[in-house]
Write a protein that holds these residues in place. Structure first.
Motif, PDB file in Angstrom:
ATOM      1  N   ARG A   6       0.821  -1.190   0.000  1.00  0.00           N
ATOM      2  CA  ARG A   6       0.000   0.000   0.000  1.00  0.00           C
ATOM      3  C   ARG A   6       0.870   1.261   0.000  1.00  0.00           C
ATOM      4  O   ARG A   6       2.034   1.236   0.395  1.00  0.00           O
ATOM      5  N   GLU A   7       0.282   2.370  -0.454  1.00  0.00           N
ATOM      6  CA  GLU A   7       1.036   3.621  -0.546  1.00  0.00           C
ATOM      7  C   GLU A   7       1.625   4.008   0.809  1.00  0.00           C
ATOM      8  O   GLU A   7       2.716   4.564   0.881  1.00  0.00           O
ATOM      9  N   ARG A  12       7.367   8.051   1.616  1.00  0.00           N
ATOM     10  CA  ARG A  12       6.789   9.275   1.071  1.00  0.00           C
ATOM     11  C   ARG A  12       7.838  10.345   0.796  1.00  0.00           C
ATOM     12  O   ARG A  12       7.559  11.341   0.134  1.00  0.00           O
ATOM     13  N   GLN A  15      10.243   9.651  -4.534  1.00  0.00           N
ATOM     14  CA  GLN A  15       9.270   9.607  -5.620  1.00  0.00           C
ATOM     15  C   GLN A  15       8.620   8.236  -5.691  1.00  0.00           C
ATOM     16  O   GLN A  15       9.296   7.199  -5.748  1.00  0.00           O
ATOM     17  N   VAL A  16       7.284   8.216  -5.682  1.00  0.00           N
ATOM     18  CA  VAL A  16       6.549   6.955  -5.664  1.00  0.00           C
ATOM     19  C   VAL A  16       6.816   6.130  -6.921  1.00  0.00           C
ATOM     20  O   VAL A  16       7.029   4.915  -6.854  1.00  0.00           O
ATOM     21  N   ILE A  20       8.131   2.205  -7.179  1.00  0.00           N
ATOM     22  CA  ILE A  20       7.407   1.141  -7.878  1.00  0.00           C
ATOM     23  C   ILE A  20       8.303   0.527  -8.950  1.00  0.00           C
ATOM     24  O   ILE A  20       8.348  -0.702  -9.121  1.00  0.00           O
ATOM     25  N   GLN A  45      -1.991  -0.572  -9.760  1.00  0.00           N
ATOM     26  CA  GLN A  45      -2.539   0.554  -9.016  1.00  0.00           C
ATOM     27  C   GLN A  45      -3.158   0.077  -7.704  1.00  0.00           C
ATOM     28  O   GLN A  45      -2.979   0.706  -6.655  1.00  0.00           O
ATOM     29  N   PHE A  48      -0.292  -1.197  -5.197  1.00  0.00           N
ATOM     30  CA  PHE A  48       0.516  -0.146  -4.579  1.00  0.00           C
ATOM     31  C   PHE A  48      -0.323   0.976  -3.972  1.00  0.00           C
ATOM     32  O   PHE A  48       0.213   1.853  -3.301  1.00  0.00           O
ATOM     33  N   VAL A  50      -1.976   3.406  -5.532  1.00  0.00           N
ATOM     34  CA  VAL A  50      -1.630   4.692  -6.153  1.00  0.00           C
ATOM     35  C   VAL A  50      -2.510   4.932  -7.369  1.00  0.00           C
ATOM     36  O   VAL A  50      -3.254   4.064  -7.810  1.00  0.00           O
ATOM     37  N   SER A  51      -2.377   6.128  -7.931  1.00  0.00           N
ATOM     38  CA  SER A  51      -3.120   6.478  -9.140  1.00  0.00           C
ATOM     39  C   SER A  51      -2.425   5.911 -10.376  1.00  0.00           C
ATOM     40  O   SER A  51      -1.369   5.283 -10.289  1.00  0.00           O
ATOM     41  N   PRO A  54       1.890   7.258 -11.435  1.00  0.00           N
ATOM     42  CA  PRO A  54       3.157   6.644 -11.027  1.00  0.00           C
ATOM     43  C   PRO A  54       3.368   5.245 -11.599  1.00  0.00           C
ATOM     44  O   PRO A  54       4.502   4.858 -11.887  1.00  0.00           O
TER      45      PRO A  54
END
Length: 230
Positions: A6-7, A12, A15-16, A20, A45, A48, A50-51, A54
């Protein structure tokens, strides 16, 4: 696919997309993600947390390295292992590391050998099928030390970037009977030659070591016919 990342579990402060990329790259290099595996952007997505952006950026980085093939409007697929690319990477490594061991036999044989023997002892301790990952990591430590002691450490990152297909071949080779024992024996021969200040013995040992995987490419291809191109 490995467990959910998970994010909130990603760093943080970094850079995500880069993180990845690093995770997927490691899975491809260790053949956890085998050639031909379809990488679903939606699944990544979700994994991880995320949107789309990334994930897209991470896959673009992998494409630039030749590790995935992107088919627009269809799928992203883990690329086959490119043997021509692997041979060129081996040529690059051999050219650099031969010069490195020549320098080391002349400039710091005792000191270098002592540091390499510490790494070799750690590698011997994990020379079993249950510890392939650790064995492989320490193998890289061994070669990185050659670059460090020869004063050419900045070249290490360049070599690593160029060696992705060679690394994948080595990963398929590593579980084969006797391979880890051969790696350990080769490393020991390299260290002994450096310690003795014998440049011809050091370069011969290194040349034998770096040619190991590509010398049995047909055996690897026969065992993994759908993984290899070229």
């Amino acid at each position: 696919m490995s467990g959910m990342v998970r994010e909130s579990q990603l760093d943080r402060s970094r850079q995500v997309a880069l993180q990845i990329h690093e995770i997927l790259r490691a899975r491809i290099l260790t053949v956890e993600l085998a050639p031909g595996t379809v990488l679903s952007r939606a699944s990544l997505q979700l994994e991880f947390g995320v949107s789309q952006t990334p994930v897209r950026d991470a896959l673009m980085r992998l494409q630039e390295e030749g590790l995935v093939e992107v088919y627009p409007q269809y799928a992203t697929v883990v690329a086959k292992i490119d043997t021509d690319h692997a041979r060129q990477a081996q040529f690059l490594r051999l050219s650099i590391e031969l010069e490195a061991v020549l320098r080391l036999t002349e400039e710091s044989p005792a000191e270098t050998a002592a540091e390499l023997r510490e790494i070799l002892a750690r590698q011997k301790a994990v020379g079993s099928p249950e510890t392939y990952d650790i064995f492989d990591d320490i193998d890289r430590d061994f070669h990185r030390k050659l670059y460090e002691k020869a004063g050419i450490l900045q070249l290490w990152a360049n070599v690593r970037r160029q060696s992705v297909h060679l690394d994948r071949l080595r990963r398929l080779n590593l579980p084969m009977p006797g391979k880890m024992q051969t790696v350990l024996a080769d490393h020991e021969a390299i260290v002994d030659a450096i310690a003795s200040g014998k440049p011809e013995a050091a370069t011969a040992a290194l040349r034998k070591h770096l040619s190991g995987t590509l010398s049995i490419i047909d055996v690897i291809r026969a065992q993994y016919p759908n993984y290899i191109r070229g």
